[in-house]
Each structure stands twice: as C-alpha cells, then as structure tokens.
Design a protein around this motif. Structure first.
Motif, PDB file in Angstrom:
ATOM      1  N   GLY A   1      33.314  35.162  54.932  1.00 55.30           N
ATOM      2  CA  GLY A   1      33.831  36.516  54.749  1.00 55.30           C
ATOM      3  C   GLY A   1      34.443  36.759  53.387  1.00 55.30           C
ATOM      4  O   GLY A   1      35.270  37.673  53.226  1.00 55.30           O
ATOM      5  N   LEU A   2      34.061  35.980  52.396  1.00 57.76           N
ATOM      6  CA  LEU A   2      34.634  36.122  51.054  1.00 57.76           C
ATOM      7  C   LEU A   2      34.206  37.438  50.396  1.00 57.76           C
ATOM      8  O   LEU A   2      33.059  37.853  50.506  1.00 57.76           O
ATOM      9  N   LYS A   3      35.140  38.060  49.702  1.00 63.35           N
ATOM     10  CA  LYS A   3      34.836  39.272  48.941  1.00 63.35           C
ATOM     11  C   LYS A   3      34.795  39.005  47.445  1.00 63.35           C
ATOM     12  O   LYS A   3      34.317  39.846  46.678  1.00 63.35           O
ATOM     13  N   GLU A   4      35.278  37.839  47.051  1.00 65.01           N
ATOM     14  CA  GLU A   4      35.284  37.459  45.638  1.00 65.01           C
ATOM     15  C   GLU A   4      34.839  36.010  45.493  1.00 65.01           C
ATOM     16  O   GLU A   4      35.013  35.192  46.407  1.00 65.01           O
ATOM     17  N   ILE A   5      34.298  35.694  44.323  1.00 58.97           N
ATOM     18  CA  ILE A   5      33.921  34.323  44.021  1.00 58.97           C
ATOM     19  C   ILE A   5      35.147  33.587  43.507  1.00 58.97           C
ATOM     20  O   ILE A   5      35.776  34.043  42.546  1.00 58.97           O
ATOM     21  N   PRO A   6      35.533  32.479  44.112  1.00 59.00           N
ATOM     22  CA  PRO A   6      36.704  31.738  43.625  1.00 59.00           C
ATOM     23  C   PRO A   6      36.409  31.069  42.286  1.00 59.00           C
ATOM     24  O   PRO A   6      35.250  31.000  41.855  1.00 59.00           O
ATOM     25  N   ALA A   7      37.432  30.590  41.622  1.00 61.31           N
ATOM     26  CA  ALA A   7      37.244  29.841  40.381  1.00 61.31           C
ATOM     27  C   ALA A   7      36.522  28.538  40.711  1.00 61.31           C
ATOM     28  O   ALA A   7      36.962  27.767  41.572  1.00 61.31           O
TER      29      ALA A   7
ATOM     30  N   LYS B   1      34.855  35.264  34.738  1.00 68.16           N
ATOM     31  CA  LYS B   1      36.006  34.362  34.835  1.00 68.16           C
ATOM     32  C   LYS B   1      35.828  33.294  35.906  1.00 68.16           C
ATOM     33  O   LYS B   1      36.370  32.196  35.795  1.00 68.16           O
ATOM     34  N   SER B   2      35.057  33.591  36.947  1.00 66.36           N
ATOM     35  CA  SER B   2      34.866  32.610  38.025  1.00 66.36           C
ATOM     36  C   SER B   2      34.102  31.379  37.561  1.00 66.36           C
ATOM     37  O   SER B   2      34.206  30.307  38.166  1.00 66.36           O
ATOM     38  N   PHE B   3      33.337  31.525  36.469  1.00 64.19           N
ATOM     39  CA  PHE B   3      32.468  30.441  36.017  1.00 64.19           C
ATOM     40  C   PHE B   3      32.868  29.871  34.655  1.00 64.19           C
ATOM     41  O   PHE B   3      32.094  29.130  34.045  1.00 64.19           O
TER      42      PHE B   3
ATOM     43  N   ILE C   1      27.628  42.728  38.348  1.00 66.82           N
ATOM     44  CA  ILE C   1      27.396  41.490  37.597  1.00 66.82           C
ATOM     45  C   ILE C   1      27.893  41.675  36.170  1.00 66.82           C
ATOM     46  O   ILE C   1      27.318  42.444  35.391  1.00 66.82           O
ATOM     47  N   GLU C   2      28.976  41.008  35.832  1.00 64.03           N
ATOM     48  CA  GLU C   2      29.541  41.134  34.489  1.00 64.03           C
ATOM     49  C   GLU C   2      28.588  40.526  33.458  1.00 64.03           C
ATOM     50  O   GLU C   2      28.050  39.433  33.659  1.00 64.03           O
ATOM     51  N   LYS C   3      28.347  41.238  32.374  1.00 60.30           N
ATOM     52  CA  LYS C   3      27.434  40.760  31.348  1.00 60.30           C
ATOM     53  C   LYS C   3      27.939  39.436  30.778  1.00 60.30           C
ATOM     54  O   LYS C   3      29.078  39.307  30.373  1.00 60.30           O
ATOM     55  N   GLY C   4      27.072  38.448  30.803  1.00 56.45           N
ATOM     56  CA  GLY C   4      27.443  37.128  30.319  1.00 56.45           C
ATOM     57  C   GLY C   4      27.867  36.174  31.409  1.00 56.45           C
ATOM     58  O   GLY C   4      27.963  34.966  31.174  1.00 56.45           O
TER      59      GLY C   4
END
Length: 352
Positions: free
Chosen positions: A62-68, A89-91, A112-115
C-alpha cells in the motif's frame, strides 16, 4: 534440414546470449571487500532478506511513495502499490540498481521526475506495466536492456526517446493505445540491438515503419492491420518469429511475394481475412492460418519452388521445412490433398 536446424539454433543462441549476458551482469556479486562500503539499513516499509542483501522487497504494501533506496541494492521490488511518482531523491544513493519492478502502481508521466531514471547508470531491467503512462518515459539510462510497458495508456512516443538506448534488446508496448500517428520514420532509431518488439493489442492499421534491423521477434497481434507494404521485410532481414493474429489482413494487402522471406521460421496469421494460402519460404517451419476464409489448398501454387541461387540449393535438398500447419476455422473441406504431404515431407501436424 541441417541448415534449418543450425539457423534455429543460431536464433535461439543469439536470443539466449542477450538474456544470459544480462543475467550474468545482474547476478554478478560484489567482491568481499566491497561490502564494507555499503550500509545494511532497511527501509521500515520493506523487507531485506539477510540471505539476499542486494534485494529490497516493498511489494503489496500500500505504499504511496518510493522510500530512499540503500546503496547496496541491485534488485528493487515495488509492484502492486499505490505509487504515483518516481522522484530523483529516492535513488540518489542507489547507484548499483540493475532491476526495478514498479508494475501495478499509479505512475503517470508527470509523476516521473526528469533524471530520476536516467541517473541509474547500471540499470538493465525496468518494469512499468499496469500503470497510467500516456507516453514512453524519457530520458532512460543507456544501460537499459529490457523495457516493459504493457497495459498502460501509451499513445505517444516522443521524438528521440530511443536514440541512446543501443543496449535495449526487448521492448514491450503491448496493450496500449498506439495509433499509426505515434510513429515517425526515425522513431526506433538508436535501437541497434533490439531483438524482440511487442506491440500487440494496440490500434494500428499499418505496419510500424523502419523497424530496427536486428529485430528477430515481432508481435503485432490484435491490431487492425490491413496490409503489409512491398519489400517491408527487407528492413528486418533477421525476423524469425512473426505474429499477426487477429488483424484485418486480406489477400490484396499482402506483398507480391507474400511471406517468402527466408529468415521467417514461425508465422502466425490466425483470425484474419485471407481467402488464399499465402506464398511462403521453404525455410518456414510453423504456419498458423486458422480462422481465415480459405476455401481450398492448391499445392501447385503454395509449394515453395527450388531456389535459383546456388548458395540456397544445398539447403533445399530435403525440401520445404514446414512441420506444423494449422488450417482449422476456414472453409476447407477434407480430405487434405495428398500432394500436400508430397511437397511438405517434414509435416508432423496438420490441423484442419
């Protein structure tokens, strides 16, 4: 016969080699001294198996965000969540990633953030099936070998999307919303090593233009394709597996030589509008013509003629290579003409 078997082995070898090379890179291991460079923290939302320290399992949570993502991770499993965005930032620390599975989320192109993806210089496999994408994401890392985008809403391929993806061997775009207008003559430019292209279950009425020359497997089932341009297969001289089931192909829509293409080993034309047996190559091994409108089988017209080129004559010693023929669902009434077996001596199965 020996030449056909050798060619088939070569096809399978090339495909397997690409996969094996990828998997060899993916499943390579760190040298022991490298492990000291990585922390063994684990995001609280995920599971980090002690026996598989390079994997991070975050699926079905049920995640809404990708963790670090920790720096040691090679394999990232995030499928079947509620994720809408892929932030850079997650990657930031995930420089070793080879495999990302983000299937069955709610990711859009705007999310999808560019980069975010292009910074992953070692990424080989990217799974984004069953999301909300409306165009092929870009930019992507040059290292990428497989891109899986099935069951999205993709209707656009921005110019230059594939220009730097010379390592890509598999592109899956099946079950999207692609129209003929999505393709330009240079859409696939840059895909020098692409071997499998799947665009089944879209809304195409024409064959996609200027496919990569190394394409060996082309899947175009469940479109509305009405015809194939003359000399279309000259651009893809290595195509061995061609699927055009469930289209609108008619006799008038086929090239003058039909499918007399020496590289094709498996040809699937089920559920079309053909009334005649198309011309085929002596090298063809499997042919699916079921559920068309074919009324008769005139062997004198369909039996491949001996080649005139000396280089091909040795191959033809054993006659045409067809071993499997499917004709059920047509208007053909038994019995099968005996001269069919006389021509195709290697036939092992005929379904009528």
């Amino acid at each position: 016969m020996a030449t056909t078997i050798s060619f088939l082995i070569w096809v399978l070898f090339i495909t397997d080699t690409a996969w094996t090379q990828s998997m060899r890179q993916v499943y390579d291991v760190y040298e022991p001294e490298d492990w000291s460079m990585h922390d063994f923290s684990c995001p609280r939302e995920c599971f980090c198996p002690p026996s598989f320290p390079t994997a991070l399992y975050c699926e079905n949570r049920g995640l809404k965000e990708i963790p670090a993502i920790p720096s040691r991770i090679w394999y990232l499993y995030l499928e079947n969540n509620l994720i809408e965005t892929i932030p850079e930032k997650s990657f930031v620390n995930a420089t070793q990633l080879r495999w990302i599975n983000l299937n069955k989320n709610k990711i859009t192109n705007y999310g999808i953030e560019k980069g975010a993806l292009s910074q992953l210089k070692k990424l080989l496999f990217l799974f984004l099936e069953d999301n909300e994408l409306e165009e092929v994401p870009s930019p992507l890392p040059r290292s990428l070998e497989q891109l899986q985008l099935a069951r999205n809403k993709v209707s656009r391929i921005p110019q230059g999307t594939f220009s730097n993806l010379e390592n890509l061997t598999l592109l899956d775009l099946q079950h999207n919303k692609l129209l003929d207008s999505a393709f330009q003559r240079d859409t696939f430019k840059g895909l020098k090593n692409l071997m499998q292209l799947n665009m089944a279950k879209n809304a195409l009425r024409n064959m996609p233009p200027r496919l990569p020359a190394n394409t060996m497997q082309l899947f175009l089932d469940n479109n509305s394709i009405e015809g194939i341009p003359e000399n279309y297969f000259n651009v893809i001289p290595k195509v061995a597996f061609l699927r055009l089931n469930h289209n609108k192909l008619s006799d008038a829509g086929l090239p003058s030589r039909g499918f007399d293409v020496s590289s094709i080993l498996d040809l699937q034309l089920s559920h079309n509008q053909l009334t005649k047996f198309p011309q085929i190559s002596a090298r063809l091994q499997h042919l699916h013509l079921d559920h068309n409108k074919i009324r008769s089988v005139n062997v004198s017209l369909i039996c491949p003629t001996p080649p005139t080129l000396h280089a091909e004559q040795d191959f033809f010693i054993h006659g045409p290579q067809l071993s499997y023929l499917r004709l059920d669902g047509n208007e053909i009434k038994p019995p099968i003409p005996m001269d069919l077996m006389t021509c195709f001596k290697l036939l092992q199965a005929v379904i009528i």
